[in-house]
Design a protein around this motif. Sequence first.
Motif, PDB file in Angstrom:
ATOM      1  N   GLU A 213       4.895  14.188   0.641  1.00  0.00           N
ATOM      2  CA  GLU A 213       3.935  13.102   0.428  1.00  0.00           C
ATOM      3  C   GLU A 213       3.810  12.225   1.675  1.00  0.00           C
ATOM      4  O   GLU A 213       2.721  11.737   1.998  1.00  0.00           O
ATOM      5  N   VAL A 214       4.923  12.036   2.359  1.00  0.00           N
ATOM      6  CA  VAL A 214       4.917  11.225   3.578  1.00  0.00           C
ATOM      7  C   VAL A 214       4.009  11.852   4.626  1.00  0.00           C
ATOM      8  O   VAL A 214       3.163  11.179   5.235  1.00  0.00           O
ATOM      9  N   VAL A 215       4.189  13.153   4.858  1.00  0.00           N
ATOM     10  CA  VAL A 215       3.380  13.849   5.862  1.00  0.00           C
ATOM     11  C   VAL A 215       1.906  13.803   5.480  1.00  0.00           C
ATOM     12  O   VAL A 215       1.031  13.526   6.316  1.00  0.00           O
ATOM     13  N   TRP A 216       1.606  14.073   4.215  1.00  0.00           N
ATOM     14  CA  TRP A 216       0.212  14.067   3.757  1.00  0.00           C
ATOM     15  C   TRP A 216      -0.419  12.686   3.922  1.00  0.00           C
ATOM     16  O   TRP A 216      -1.539  12.553   4.428  1.00  0.00           O
ATOM     17  N   SER A 217       0.291  11.644   3.507  1.00  0.00           N
ATOM     18  CA  SER A 217      -0.249  10.281   3.574  1.00  0.00           C
ATOM     19  C   SER A 217      -0.419   9.803   5.011  1.00  0.00           C
ATOM     20  O   SER A 217      -1.302   8.989   5.295  1.00  0.00           O
ATOM     21  N   THR A 218       0.421  10.305   5.916  1.00  0.00           N
ATOM     22  CA  THR A 218       0.304   9.904   7.320  1.00  0.00           C
ATOM     23  C   THR A 218      -1.019  10.360   7.911  1.00  0.00           C
ATOM     24  O   THR A 218      -1.648   9.636   8.689  1.00  0.00           O
ATOM     25  N   PHE A 219      -1.447  11.556   7.532  1.00  0.00           N
ATOM     26  CA  PHE A 219      -2.667  12.115   8.120  1.00  0.00           C
ATOM     27  C   PHE A 219      -3.888  12.027   7.202  1.00  0.00           C
ATOM     28  O   PHE A 219      -5.023  12.049   7.673  1.00  0.00           O
ATOM     29  N   PHE A 220      -3.656  11.903   5.899  1.00  0.00           N
ATOM     30  CA  PHE A 220      -4.767  11.816   4.943  1.00  0.00           C
ATOM     31  C   PHE A 220      -4.505  10.675   3.950  1.00  0.00           C
ATOM     32  O   PHE A 220      -4.264  10.917   2.765  1.00  0.00           O
ATOM     33  N   PRO A 221      -4.530   9.428   4.442  1.00  0.00           N
ATOM     34  CA  PRO A 221      -4.235   8.290   3.562  1.00  0.00           C
ATOM     35  C   PRO A 221      -5.312   8.101   2.503  1.00  0.00           C
ATOM     36  O   PRO A 221      -6.463   8.516   2.688  1.00  0.00           O
TER      37      PRO A 221
ATOM     38  N   LEU B 138      10.268  -0.702  -2.433  1.00  0.00           N
ATOM     39  CA  LEU B 138       9.583  -1.841  -3.033  1.00  0.00           C
ATOM     40  C   LEU B 138       8.299  -1.418  -3.752  1.00  0.00           C
ATOM     41  O   LEU B 138       8.110  -1.730  -4.938  1.00  0.00           O
ATOM     42  N   HIS B 139       7.402  -0.737  -3.053  1.00  0.00           N
ATOM     43  CA  HIS B 139       6.132  -0.327  -3.669  1.00  0.00           C
ATOM     44  C   HIS B 139       6.370   0.579  -4.875  1.00  0.00           C
ATOM     45  O   HIS B 139       5.704   0.423  -5.913  1.00  0.00           O
ATOM     46  N   ALA B 140       7.305   1.494  -4.734  1.00  0.00           N
ATOM     47  CA  ALA B 140       7.561   2.457  -5.804  1.00  0.00           C
ATOM     48  C   ALA B 140       8.073   1.805  -7.081  1.00  0.00           C
ATOM     49  O   ALA B 140       7.916   2.369  -8.172  1.00  0.00           O
ATOM     50  N   THR B 141       8.682   0.622  -6.948  1.00  0.00           N
ATOM     51  CA  THR B 141       9.222  -0.071  -8.125  1.00  0.00           C
ATOM     52  C   THR B 141       8.379  -1.279  -8.535  1.00  0.00           C
ATOM     53  O   THR B 141       8.819  -2.103  -9.329  1.00  0.00           O
ATOM     54  N   GLY B 142       7.189  -1.400  -7.951  1.00  0.00           N
ATOM     55  CA  GLY B 142       6.268  -2.453  -8.373  1.00  0.00           C
ATOM     56  C   GLY B 142       6.356  -3.752  -7.622  1.00  0.00           C
ATOM     57  O   GLY B 142       5.669  -4.720  -7.971  1.00  0.00           O
TER      58      GLY B 142
ATOM     59  N   PHE C  17       0.796  -1.228   0.000  1.00  0.00           N
ATOM     60  CA  PHE C  17       0.000   0.000   0.000  1.00  0.00           C
ATOM     61  C   PHE C  17       0.829   1.279   0.000  1.00  0.00           C
ATOM     62  O   PHE C  17       0.267   2.369   0.075  1.00  0.00           O
ATOM     63  N   GLY C  18       2.128   1.156  -0.067  1.00  0.00           N
ATOM     64  CA  GLY C  18       2.958   2.345  -0.134  1.00  0.00           C
ATOM     65  C   GLY C  18       2.854   3.188   1.121  1.00  0.00           C
ATOM     66  O   GLY C  18       2.837   2.685   2.248  1.00  0.00           O
ATOM     67  N   LEU C  19       2.754   4.489   0.929  1.00  0.00           N
ATOM     68  CA  LEU C  19       2.707   5.419   2.057  1.00  0.00           C
ATOM     69  C   LEU C  19       1.370   5.420   2.785  1.00  0.00           C
ATOM     70  O   LEU C  19       1.247   6.003   3.863  1.00  0.00           O
ATOM     71  N   ASN C  20       0.380   4.760   2.218  1.00  0.00           N
ATOM     72  CA  ASN C  20      -0.980   4.870   2.746  1.00  0.00           C
ATOM     73  C   ASN C  20      -1.274   3.996   3.964  1.00  0.00           C
ATOM     74  O   ASN C  20      -2.425   3.938   4.415  1.00  0.00           O
ATOM     75  N   MET C  21      -0.245   3.313   4.497  1.00  0.00           N
ATOM     76  CA  MET C  21      -0.416   2.597   5.758  1.00  0.00           C
ATOM     77  C   MET C  21       0.394   3.227   6.890  1.00  0.00           C
ATOM     78  O   MET C  21       0.436   2.701   8.001  1.00  0.00           O
ATOM     79  N   LEU C  22       0.995   4.383   6.619  1.00  0.00           N
ATOM     80  CA  LEU C  22       1.779   5.050   7.654  1.00  0.00           C
ATOM     81  C   LEU C  22       0.913   5.522   8.821  1.00  0.00           C
ATOM     82  O   LEU C  22       1.379   5.600   9.960  1.00  0.00           O
ATOM     83  N   TRP C  23      -0.351   5.824   8.546  1.00  0.00           N
ATOM     84  CA  TRP C  23      -1.252   6.335   9.588  1.00  0.00           C
ATOM     85  C   TRP C  23      -1.473   5.347  10.734  1.00  0.00           C
ATOM     86  O   TRP C  23      -1.853   5.755  11.841  1.00  0.00           O
ATOM     87  N   THR C  24      -1.256   4.079  10.465  1.00  0.00           N
ATOM     88  CA  THR C  24      -1.544   3.072  11.493  1.00  0.00           C
ATOM     89  C   THR C  24      -0.649   3.225  12.722  1.00  0.00           C
ATOM     90  O   THR C  24      -1.068   2.928  13.838  1.00  0.00           O
ATOM     91  N   MET C  25       0.578   3.692  12.529  1.00  0.00           N
ATOM     92  CA  MET C  25       1.511   3.787  13.663  1.00  0.00           C
ATOM     93  C   MET C  25       1.143   4.911  14.634  1.00  0.00           C
ATOM     94  O   MET C  25       1.142   4.692  15.850  1.00  0.00           O
ATOM     95  N   PRO C  26       0.837   6.127  14.162  1.00  0.00           N
ATOM     96  CA  PRO C  26       0.389   7.152  15.120  1.00  0.00           C
ATOM     97  C   PRO C  26      -0.880   6.756  15.866  1.00  0.00           C
ATOM     98  O   PRO C  26      -1.052   7.125  17.034  1.00  0.00           O
TER      99      PRO C  26
END
Length: 424
Positions: free
Chosen positions: A174-182, A268-272, A44-53
């Motif tokens: 993008e990291v900051v945005w995806s953390t709070f707005f996945p 990994l996600h970024a390269t498929g 899921f790329g950056l879109n699972m970063l929110w789970t940790m906070p």
Amino acid sequence: MNLSVIWQRIKHHPLSRVGPGLVTGVADDDPSGIVTYSQAGAQFGLNMLWTMPLAYPLMASIQVLCARIGRVTGRGLAANMKDAFSPPVLFLLVLMLLIANVLNIAADIAAMGEVAQLVTGVNWHIMTGVFVFLTLLLQILIPYRHYVFFLKWLSLSLLAYGAVLFTVHIPWSEVVWSTFFPSFTWNTDSAAVIVGIFGTTISPYLFFWQSSQEVEDMNLRHQSNLLNQSSESEAKTELRRIQWDTWSGMLYSNVAAYCIILATAVTLHATGVRDINTAAEAASALRPLAGEFAFLLFALGILGVGLMGVPVLAASAAYALSEVFGWRSSLEDSASQAGKFYSIIALSVLLALAIQYSPISPMKALFWSAVINGIVAVPLMVAIMVLSSKSSVMGSHTASWTMKMLGWGATGFMGLAAMYLFIA
């Protein structure tokens, strides 16, 4: 400078004074946990970063309550739970914990063996045997006060995952945005990953471990439990120490998990590469994408946290089962003094080693470990909340309203996750 001077400086380093929260937090990021976080980032790329906070306050609140129960009463979690459960129910829960831990250890040592093979070229079956007997001998032969000291230094292995980020390009905006707005679609795949993340982050074995470590530390310092502590100021100092130690230890753990998700997302996600089944796959996939140094950092991190996670898994079930039956249980005791306690530790890791030579795959072991943990976690968390709120157990040191809200929130979330395991 001679070795004795160096040893004295190491012994008096601030890290050596950190309490059980640090070891508990790092043990949570065991190799099987790293597989889960790596899969989340790859899929899921950056879109699972929110789970940790989100997981951080839920995880920390439960662990604080477990630590408080141990320090206030001077007894481990299972010993206190005898008052909350009937003996057959408590025995069943602890037995399920033991089974889950054996399966989790099997997945962990398999991951360590496979990664060690990548680094050394030695067959992974041989390496799993080496790791099993190394951790077993260390737990049996070295007293707790020395053993836990080395575990604290092994916690530095988690820094490897932060270091990996310096070897790759990070799109921080993008990291900051995806953390709070996945941005992801809620479906079976995303739900399974979310359940897996929270299941591996809020794990029953950590409840028993941290509670018992508070008792170990209390006895080592020749202190009394807080129910018998006449000085209110000293009691408050101890409870503040638990708060700081646990919240900081869990923060360290969650930041490391965040870094693992992030590192695999931007590589990994970024390269498929979207499917990671083992820790060795995650490490080897990084090699052509992020370079040899990133691969070595990731691999060494897995080995370091594995050497912490396996003893914690084995000892947590030994503490729980020994307390249920009233057996002597302390890593400070020798094997002759606490034979049954050490027998459970040995049985756990040897059964896990046997699984490596059976038709059961490590990933299947990890899956069933997650299922059993999901079943066991909820009633245990309910019991923790009840015990920490009862003045008959905690005296004047019952949980605050804030801790109760966070604790019950974590319990409800894990209850929903457990339900998902059955309906998915």
